[in-house]
Design an enzyme around this catalytic site. Sequence first.
Site, mmCIF file in Angstrom:
data_model
loop_
_atom_site.group_PDB
_atom_site.id
_atom_site.type_symbol
_atom_site.label_atom_id
_atom_site.label_comp_id
_atom_site.label_asym_id
_atom_site.label_seq_id
_atom_site.Cartn_x
_atom_site.Cartn_y
_atom_site.Cartn_z
ATOM 1 N N CYS A 1 0.058 4.245 -9.864
ATOM 2 C CA CYS A 1 1.253 3.400 -9.830
ATOM 3 C C CYS A 1 2.433 4.292 -10.202
ATOM 4 O O CYS A 1 2.314 5.125 -11.116
ATOM 5 C CB CYS A 1 1.116 2.262 -10.836
ATOM 6 S SG CYS A 1 2.615 1.276 -11.007
ATOM 7 N N THR A 2 3.527 4.092 -9.495
ATOM 8 C CA THR A 2 4.689 4.961 -9.718
ATOM 9 C C THR A 2 5.257 4.864 -11.140
ATOM 10 O O THR A 2 5.944 5.767 -11.584
ATOM 11 C CB THR A 2 5.814 4.569 -8.746
ATOM 12 O OG1 THR A 2 5.966 3.151 -8.782
ATOM 13 C CG2 THR A 2 5.504 5.019 -7.351
ATOM 14 N N HIS A 3 4.988 3.768 -11.831
ATOM 15 C CA HIS A 3 5.528 3.614 -13.182
ATOM 16 C C HIS A 3 4.705 4.346 -14.242
ATOM 17 O O HIS A 3 5.206 4.657 -15.312
ATOM 18 C CB HIS A 3 5.572 2.137 -13.568
ATOM 19 C CG HIS A 3 6.687 1.367 -12.950
ATOM 20 N ND1 HIS A 3 6.806 1.180 -11.592
ATOM 21 C CD2 HIS A 3 7.739 0.722 -13.511
ATOM 22 C CE1 HIS A 3 7.882 0.443 -11.344
ATOM 23 N NE2 HIS A 3 8.467 0.159 -12.491
ATOM 24 N N CYS B 1 5.149 4.087 -3.401
ATOM 25 C CA CYS B 1 4.747 2.841 -4.055
ATOM 26 C C CYS B 1 3.270 2.703 -3.747
ATOM 27 O O CYS B 1 2.874 2.616 -2.577
ATOM 28 C CB CYS B 1 5.523 1.665 -3.464
ATOM 29 S SG CYS B 1 4.948 0.059 -4.060
ATOM 30 N N ASN B 2 2.472 2.720 -4.790
ATOM 31 C CA ASN B 2 1.033 2.653 -4.558
ATOM 32 C C ASN B 2 0.629 1.316 -3.953
ATOM 33 O O ASN B 2 -0.255 1.261 -3.107
ATOM 34 C CB ASN B 2 0.292 2.869 -5.879
ATOM 35 C CG ASN B 2 0.255 4.322 -6.272
ATOM 36 O OD1 ASN B 2 -0.725 4.998 -6.042
ATOM 37 N ND2 ASN B 2 1.335 4.816 -6.863
ATOM 38 N N THR B 3 1.284 0.248 -4.383
ATOM 39 C CA THR B 3 0.913 -1.072 -3.874
ATOM 40 C C THR B 3 1.201 -1.157 -2.378
ATOM 41 O O THR B 3 0.380 -1.666 -1.602
ATOM 42 C CB THR B 3 1.676 -2.173 -4.639
ATOM 43 O OG1 THR B 3 1.507 -1.958 -6.044
ATOM 44 C CG2 THR B 3 1.173 -3.544 -4.276
ATOM 45 N N TYR C 1 5.910 -5.704 -6.373
ATOM 46 C CA TYR C 1 5.013 -5.918 -5.244
ATOM 47 C C TYR C 1 3.573 -6.123 -5.751
ATOM 48 O O TYR C 1 2.749 -6.699 -5.064
ATOM 49 C CB TYR C 1 4.996 -4.688 -4.325
ATOM 50 C CG TYR C 1 6.169 -4.502 -3.381
ATOM 51 C CD1 TYR C 1 7.349 -5.234 -3.495
ATOM 52 C CD2 TYR C 1 6.085 -3.570 -2.350
ATOM 53 C CE1 TYR C 1 8.409 -5.032 -2.610
ATOM 54 C CE2 TYR C 1 7.126 -3.360 -1.458
ATOM 55 C CZ TYR C 1 8.292 -4.096 -1.595
ATOM 56 O OH TYR C 1 9.320 -3.889 -0.713
ATOM 57 N N GLY C 2 3.321 -5.589 -6.930
ATOM 58 C CA GLY C 2 1.942 -5.509 -7.439
ATOM 59 C C GLY C 2 1.252 -6.840 -7.625
ATOM 60 O O GLY C 2 0.026 -6.917 -7.672
ATOM 61 N N ASP D 1 10.230 2.765 -2.482
ATOM 62 C CA ASP D 1 9.389 2.114 -3.495
ATOM 63 C C ASP D 1 9.833 0.663 -3.633
ATOM 64 O O ASP D 1 10.946 0.307 -3.247
ATOM 65 C CB ASP D 1 9.504 2.828 -4.852
ATOM 66 C CG ASP D 1 8.609 2.192 -5.920
ATOM 67 O OD1 ASP D 1 7.534 1.675 -5.568
ATOM 68 O OD2 ASP D 1 8.999 2.180 -7.104
ATOM 69 N N SER D 2 8.959 -0.138 -4.228
ATOM 70 C CA SER D 2 9.332 -1.528 -4.499
ATOM 71 C C SER D 2 10.517 -1.592 -5.453
ATOM 72 O O SER D 2 11.276 -2.549 -5.446
ATOM 73 C CB SER D 2 8.144 -2.262 -5.111
ATOM 74 O OG SER D 2 7.705 -1.568 -6.265
#
Length: 265
Positions: free
Chosen positions: A185-187, A72-74, A41-42, A9-10
């Site tokens: 998004c991972t968050h 990481c979705n981005t 990264y977003g 992930d970022s």
Amino acid sequence: MSAAIGVFDSGLGGLTVVRELRKRFPAHSICYLGDTARVPYGTKSARTVERYALRCQEFLLKQDVGLLMVACNTASANALPAMVASSPVPVIGAVEPGALTALAASRSKRIAVLGTLGTIRSGAYEAAIRKQDESAHVVGMACPLFVPLAEEGWGHTDIAEAIADRYLSELFAGEPDVDTLVLGCTHYPLLRDVIAKVCKARAPLPVTIVDSAAAMADQAAGYLSAAAGQTQAPLRCFVTDASRMDELAPRFLGEALEAPEMVDL
Ligand code: DGL
């Protein structure tokens, strides 16, 4: 597959995916890389995200992982084709599992995706959903303030609720038939309760929330054995910057993390 699972992930948000994997596949060791020196990264361009993601992939492949998960979705939205093309092991991104789960859950076929600017701008969720069902309608909403709220541990506060209300009121005013919302998004799983509460108040239809972390773990099941081990297999964690690790990592992982190893990419 007996080799470790590589998760990238970022930052530390991908630990929400690690948490799911450890629960469901305890016998598999995990090698996690958080590119904490370069997060977020977003907000960055697709080309920059791709360059960073390929570096991270190269590092994890050197750790002999047998499966790569781009938590990481981005990065998934902007770099997955390049990563797949240069990886000798299977690569699972976050977008396709989330997209398929959302499509299966939606009755109205009107699906909203919440994500970073980079994810929404890429149109990757829309492409993945419409590849399966051309009649589906997908609306994206960038929610840039959710990432810092999750990192500060403010995911359950009034402030988080007010911000979610602002984003989601606008979304449902324009798209009243949305019945499925992807946390792209991972968050965002850290704000899930607040998002669910706001959906109840603002959405005209009952809304199913799809968590891409859980959807990724579902997709990994095709490669992994769910056999419960007596003990939890090891988690090795690498970061490119170690600032605030002790404070941030447990928020995403749900438990303390053993000292991460620093790497320079
Ligand atoms: N990991 C990113 C994602 O899932 C969120 C944080 C960032 O912007 O790097 O899209």
